[in-house]
Design a protein around this motif. Structure first.
Motif, PDB file in Angstrom:
ATOM      1  N   ALA A 101      46.645 -40.149 -70.509  1.00  0.00           N
ATOM      2  CA  ALA A 101      47.244 -41.385 -70.018  1.00  0.00           C
ATOM      3  C   ALA A 101      46.636 -41.827 -68.688  1.00  0.00           C
ATOM      4  CB  ALA A 101      48.751 -41.204 -69.883  1.00  0.00           C
ATOM      5  N   ALA A 102      46.261 -40.891 -67.836  1.00  0.00           N
ATOM      6  CA  ALA A 102      45.694 -41.238 -66.533  1.00  0.00           C
ATOM      7  C   ALA A 102      44.322 -41.896 -66.667  1.00  0.00           C
ATOM      8  CB  ALA A 102      45.597 -40.000 -65.657  1.00  0.00           C
ATOM      9  N   GLU A 103      43.596 -41.602 -67.741  1.00  0.00           N
ATOM     10  CA  GLU A 103      42.256 -42.156 -67.935  1.00  0.00           C
ATOM     11  C   GLU A 103      42.236 -43.392 -68.824  1.00  0.00           C
ATOM     12  OE1 GLU A 103      39.749 -39.059 -69.375  1.00  0.00           O
ATOM     13  OE2 GLU A 103      39.582 -38.130 -67.414  1.00  0.00           O
ATOM     14  N   ARG A 104      43.355 -43.739 -69.411  1.00  0.00           N
ATOM     15  CA  ARG A 104      43.404 -44.894 -70.310  1.00  0.00           C
ATOM     16  C   ARG A 104      43.165 -46.174 -69.517  1.00  0.00           C
ATOM     17  NH1 ARG A 104      48.240 -47.708 -73.440  1.00  0.00           N
ATOM     18  NH2 ARG A 104      46.965 -48.884 -74.876  1.00  0.00           N
ATOM     19  N   ILE A 105      42.325 -47.014 -70.037  1.00  0.00           N
ATOM     20  CA  ILE A 105      42.035 -48.284 -69.376  1.00  0.00           C
ATOM     21  C   ILE A 105      42.981 -49.335 -69.940  1.00  0.00           C
ATOM     22  CG2 ILE A 105      40.304 -50.078 -69.029  1.00  0.00           C
ATOM     23  CD1 ILE A 105      38.201 -47.846 -69.252  1.00  0.00           C
ATOM     24  N   ASP A 106      43.797 -49.904 -69.063  1.00  0.00           N
ATOM     25  CA  ASP A 106      44.768 -50.914 -69.487  1.00  0.00           C
ATOM     26  C   ASP A 106      44.346 -52.319 -69.105  1.00  0.00           C
ATOM     27  OD1 ASP A 106      46.675 -49.257 -70.794  1.00  0.00           O
ATOM     28  OD2 ASP A 106      47.324 -48.543 -68.834  1.00  0.00           O
ATOM     29  N   SER A 107      43.371 -52.435 -68.204  1.00  0.00           N
ATOM     30  CA  SER A 107      42.887 -53.760 -67.825  1.00  0.00           C
ATOM     31  C   SER A 107      41.509 -53.634 -67.183  1.00  0.00           C
ATOM     32  CB  SER A 107      43.847 -54.446 -66.854  1.00  0.00           C
ATOM     33  OG  SER A 107      43.864 -53.768 -65.614  1.00  0.00           O
ATOM     34  N   VAL A 108      40.783 -54.739 -67.195  1.00  0.00           N
ATOM     35  CA  VAL A 108      39.505 -54.822 -66.493  1.00  0.00           C
ATOM     36  C   VAL A 108      39.531 -56.082 -65.639  1.00  0.00           C
ATOM     37  CG1 VAL A 108      38.154 -53.524 -68.187  1.00  0.00           C
ATOM     38  CG2 VAL A 108      38.346 -55.982 -68.423  1.00  0.00           C
ATOM     39  N   GLU A 109      38.876 -55.981 -64.499  1.00  0.00           N
ATOM     40  CA  GLU A 109      38.769 -57.132 -63.616  1.00  0.00           C
ATOM     41  C   GLU A 109      37.297 -57.412 -63.388  1.00  0.00           C
ATOM     42  OE1 GLU A 109      41.182 -56.601 -60.143  1.00  0.00           O
ATOM     43  OE2 GLU A 109      42.935 -56.100 -61.356  1.00  0.00           O
ATOM     44  N   THR A 110      36.931 -58.662 -63.528  1.00  0.00           N
ATOM     45  CA  THR A 110      35.546 -59.091 -63.385  1.00  0.00           C
ATOM     46  C   THR A 110      35.560 -60.557 -62.975  1.00  0.00           C
ATOM     47  OG1 THR A 110      33.384 -59.140 -64.505  1.00  0.00           O
ATOM     48  CG2 THR A 110      35.320 -59.612 -65.859  1.00  0.00           C
ATOM     49  N   THR A 111      34.463 -61.242 -63.162  1.00  0.00           N
ATOM     50  CA  THR A 111      34.406 -62.669 -62.848  1.00  0.00           C
ATOM     51  C   THR A 111      33.885 -63.444 -64.049  1.00  0.00           C
ATOM     52  OG1 THR A 111      32.212 -62.446 -61.884  1.00  0.00           O
ATOM     53  CG2 THR A 111      34.089 -62.330 -60.369  1.00  0.00           C
ATOM     54  N   LEU A 112      34.143 -64.730 -64.024  1.00  0.00           N
ATOM     55  CA  LEU A 112      33.732 -65.622 -65.101  1.00  0.00           C
ATOM     56  C   LEU A 112      32.268 -66.020 -64.925  1.00  0.00           C
ATOM     57  CD1 LEU A 112      34.789 -67.385 -67.517  1.00  0.00           C
ATOM     58  CD2 LEU A 112      35.162 -69.196 -65.816  1.00  0.00           C
ATOM     59  N   LEU A 113      31.502 -65.920 -65.994  1.00  0.00           N
ATOM     60  CA  LEU A 113      30.144 -66.479 -66.004  1.00  0.00           C
ATOM     61  C   LEU A 113      30.199 -67.911 -66.513  1.00  0.00           C
ATOM     62  CD1 LEU A 113      27.789 -63.668 -67.362  1.00  0.00           C
ATOM     63  CD2 LEU A 113      28.051 -64.461 -65.020  1.00  0.00           C
ATOM     64  N   SER A 114      30.877 -68.080 -67.663  1.00  0.00           N
ATOM     65  CA  SER A 114      31.018 -69.421 -68.234  1.00  0.00           C
ATOM     66  C   SER A 114      32.189 -69.437 -69.202  1.00  0.00           C
ATOM     67  CB  SER A 114      29.738 -69.838 -68.961  1.00  0.00           C
ATOM     68  OG  SER A 114      29.522 -69.020 -70.087  1.00  0.00           O
ATOM     69  N   ALA A 115      32.688 -70.639 -69.442  1.00  0.00           N
ATOM     70  CA  ALA A 115      33.752 -70.832 -70.420  1.00  0.00           C
ATOM     71  C   ALA A 115      33.496 -72.163 -71.116  1.00  0.00           C
ATOM     72  CB  ALA A 115      35.120 -70.840 -69.747  1.00  0.00           C
ATOM     73  N   ALA A 116      33.730 -72.191 -72.399  1.00  0.00           N
ATOM     74  CA  ALA A 116      33.509 -73.425 -73.168  1.00  0.00           C
ATOM     75  C   ALA A 116      34.608 -73.559 -74.207  1.00  0.00           C
ATOM     76  CB  ALA A 116      32.150 -73.390 -73.846  1.00  0.00           C
ATOM     77  N   GLN A 117      34.973 -74.776 -74.468  1.00  0.00           N
ATOM     78  CA  GLN A 117      35.991 -75.049 -75.467  1.00  0.00           C
ATOM     79  C   GLN A 117      35.308 -75.405 -76.770  1.00  0.00           C
ATOM     80  OE1 GLN A 117      38.709 -78.091 -74.221  1.00  0.00           O
ATOM     81  NE2 GLN A 117      40.390 -77.193 -75.400  1.00  0.00           N
ATOM     82  N   GLY A 118      35.726 -74.753 -77.837  1.00  0.00           N
ATOM     83  CA  GLY A 118      35.150 -74.993 -79.150  1.00  0.00           C
ATOM     84  C   GLY A 118      35.717 -76.236 -79.813  1.00  0.00           C
ATOM     85  N   ALA A 119      35.171 -76.593 -80.970  1.00  0.00           N
ATOM     86  CA  ALA A 119      35.628 -77.767 -81.731  1.00  0.00           C
ATOM     87  C   ALA A 119      37.093 -77.618 -82.144  1.00  0.00           C
ATOM     88  CB  ALA A 119      34.745 -77.962 -82.957  1.00  0.00           C
ATOM     89  N   ASP A 120      37.535 -76.359 -82.285  1.00  0.00           N
ATOM     90  CA  ASP A 120      38.921 -76.106 -82.673  1.00  0.00           C
ATOM     91  C   ASP A 120      39.885 -76.162 -81.482  1.00  0.00           C
ATOM     92  OD1 ASP A 120      38.160 -73.797 -81.374  1.00  0.00           O
ATOM     93  OD2 ASP A 120      38.691 -72.434 -83.014  1.00  0.00           O
ATOM     94  N   GLY A 121      39.351 -76.435 -80.286  1.00  0.00           N
ATOM     95  CA  GLY A 121      40.183 -76.535 -79.088  1.00  0.00           C
ATOM     96  C   GLY A 121      40.423 -75.208 -78.389  1.00  0.00           C
ATOM     97  N   LYS A 122      39.925 -74.128 -78.955  1.00  0.00           N
ATOM     98  CA  LYS A 122      40.114 -72.805 -78.356  1.00  0.00           C
ATOM     99  C   LYS A 122      38.941 -72.472 -77.440  1.00  0.00           C
ATOM    100  CE  LYS A 122      43.172 -71.265 -81.918  1.00  0.00           C
ATOM    101  NZ  LYS A 122      43.563 -70.242 -82.834  1.00  0.00           N
TER     102      LYS A 122
END
Length: 176
Positions: A101-122
């Motif tokens: 349990a002590a070694e389990r990764i529950d989250s990661v923190e990083t930074t955004l390189l890019s984000a794009a919205q698809g044709a489906d709006g997602k």
């Protein structure tokens, strides 16, 4: 005696890949090579025990040179688990050793390189750690779409993940 202790410590850091003639013993979940080294500790005579360790260490070293045995440090295992965060890969945990349990990764923190919205709006998010995530819920996403925005991806309920960009609300995502 120091040689034997050092050898024992080195062998404890070895991850054995279940390939070829050195396949893991399913009853003990250990390689026969590691079993040979461990068995040497039971030899009573110092000279015979040293000879046993020499044979077992030689076989272990030969297997390592042939690629049958790979030495992996705990830090390398942690980094591999971090890089695989979000992927459902059921065959990997035994290969990467026990995860407590002590070694389990529950989250990661990083930074955004890019984000794009698809044709489906997602939305599709590319992160600085090399991971790519796709929105799977239908809720609107409101965030500052700027490279360098702080991103946190965390485990959520029922095997899902949530991505937070800056101070935005969380978006349910899946690793791509």
């Amino acid at each position: 005696m120091r040689i034997i202790t050092t050898l024992g410590a080195a062998v404890a850091a070895i991850l054995l890949l279940p390939t070829g003639a050195h396949a893991q013993n399913s009853a003990t979940n250990r390689s026969p090579l590691l079993e040979q080294v461990a068995a040497c500790r039971q030899v009573a005579s110092d000279a015979e025990r040293l000879a046993c360790f020499d044979r077992a260490a030689g076989a272990l070293e030969a297997a390592e040179r042939q690629g049958e045995v790979v030495v992996v440090e705990r830090g390398q295992i942690r980094e591999a688990r971090r890089q695989l965060f979000g992927f459902e890969v059921p065959a990997l945990p035994p290969m990467f050793g026990r995860e407590d349990a002590a070694e389990r990764i529950d989250s990661v923190e990083t930074t955004l390189l890019s984000a794009a919205q698809g044709a489906d709006g997602k939305w599709f998010f590319r992160l600085a750690d090399g991971s790519e995530w796709r929105q799977i819920d239908s809720d609107p996403v409101r965030f500052q779409n700027r490279a360098g925005t702080e991103i946190r991806v965390r485990r959520a309920s029922l095997g899902s993940y949530q991505l937070t960009a800056g101070r935005s609300r969380a978006v349910r995502v899946k690793r791509q």
